[in-house]
Scaffold this active site. Structure first.
Site, PDB file in Angstrom:
ATOM      1  N   ARG A  86      -0.219  -9.046 -14.329  1.00 28.15           N
ATOM      2  CA  ARG A  86      -1.551  -8.291 -13.838  1.00 28.15           C
ATOM      3  C   ARG A  86      -2.420  -7.842 -14.970  1.00 28.15           C
ATOM      4  NH1 ARG A  86      -0.066  -3.096  -9.829  1.00 28.15           N
ATOM      5  NH2 ARG A  86      -2.324  -2.629  -9.146  1.00 28.15           N
ATOM      6  N   SER A  97      -5.243  -1.466  -4.247  1.00 27.96           N
ATOM      7  CA  SER A  97      -4.356  -2.419  -4.212  1.00 27.96           C
ATOM      8  C   SER A  97      -4.822  -3.861  -3.573  1.00 27.96           C
ATOM      9  CB  SER A  97      -3.266  -2.223  -2.897  1.00 27.96           C
ATOM     10  OG  SER A  97      -2.348  -1.063  -3.349  1.00 27.96           O
ATOM     11  N   GLN A 118       5.414  -2.447  -0.720  1.00 34.71           N
ATOM     12  CA  GLN A 118       5.731  -1.534  -1.510  1.00 34.71           C
ATOM     13  C   GLN A 118       7.028  -0.991  -2.176  1.00 34.71           C
ATOM     14  OE1 GLN A 118       2.931   2.561  -1.423  1.00 34.71           O
ATOM     15  NE2 GLN A 118       4.692   2.814  -0.066  1.00 34.71           N
ATOM     16  N   ARG A 172      -2.862  21.863  25.524  1.00 36.39           N
ATOM     17  CA  ARG A 172      -1.895  21.728  24.257  1.00 36.39           C
ATOM     18  C   ARG A 172      -0.725  20.861  24.886  1.00 36.39           C
ATOM     19  NH1 ARG A 172      -1.038  24.956  19.589  1.00 36.39           N
ATOM     20  NH2 ARG A 172       0.955  24.644  18.674  1.00 36.39           N
TER      21      ARG A 172
END
Length: 237
Positions: A86, A97, A118, A172
């Site tokens: 990398r 990413s 990940q 709600r």
């Protein structure tokens, strides 16, 4: 230590692939919150090794670790993963990413679908990755990614007041009558090359694989690391 470093540099190749599907783990050495985070252990196994083992268990043969750090490269080699060198640009603190993914794809023109895993999501299951791969193979979707379901009532700050984001004050919602919301976990993304080359992991033709709240734990601090080890030892995930 000197001998180990020389050894890693000698066998630190750029991988050239012809397989249509490849799994990639971006594991830079410059993590800030936790030093060499990808090498920290959960249940006695490094985060990087856990991810490689999970990928293998999911049936992914072509697994590559993209890193700028020799110790991470050495750990990847111990797990039998390929190594991709990398660059400094894609391993910087500000690099998203997508840069690391495109760098890998540029050197591997045969890869048509990329599975980005990940390492800091230690409780991702092989079965979840398999579901994502199976979904992309149907050719109905351009991308698949991991989510968890939450039932939080969210509010937005204004200059003087706060206002609800995902519900109506006059109605709600009750948890038992509301399906909640889907939140990205970051554990994995499966995307077609054409989408990634356009600069995106997702578009409007995506589907998801749902994880539990415990499975979606992401290691971003030493506290997260301690919690992960507690969960691992308790067999709750």
């Amino acid at each position: 230590m000197f001998i180990v470093l020389v050894f890693v540099i000698i066998i630190y190749p750029t991988v050239s692939k012809t397989d249509e599907i490849a799994a990639l783990i971006l594991a830079r050495g410059g993590s800030k919150g936790v030093y060499l985070k990808n090498l920290q252990t959960v249940g006695g196994v490094s985060l990087l090794a856990r991810t490689v083992h999970t990928a293998r268990a999911a049936g992914l043969v072509d697994v590559t670790v993209s890193t700028d750090h020799p110790l991470i490269a050495l750990e990847a080699l111990k797990c039998g993963a390929h190594i991709f060198h990398r660059s400094k640009v894609t391993s910087s603190n500000v690099a998203p990413s997508i840069w690391g993914s495109l760098e890998f794809l540029d050197k591997n023109p045969g890869v048509r679908t990329l599975i980005l895993l990940q390492a800091t999501s230690p409780f991702t299951r092989a079965s979840q990755i398999r579901l994502a791969v199976d979904a992309i193979k149907t050719n109905r979707f351009d991308c698949v990614f991991s989510v968890t379901r939450t039932f939080h009532l969210r509010w937005k700050e204004n200059k003087k007041f706060v206002s609800p984001i995902n519900f109506d004050l006059q109605f709600r919602p009750r948890r038992q009558s509301w399906r909640g919301e889907l939140v990205e976990t970051g554990a994995f993304y499966v995307a077609r090359r054409s989408l990634l080359e356009a600069g995106y992991f997702q578009n409007h033709n995506c589907t998801v694989v749902e994880m539990s709240r415990l499975e979606s734990l992401e290691i971003d601090s030493y506290w997260d690391l301690k919690l992960a080890n507690v969960l691992s030892n308790s067999n709750l995930v």
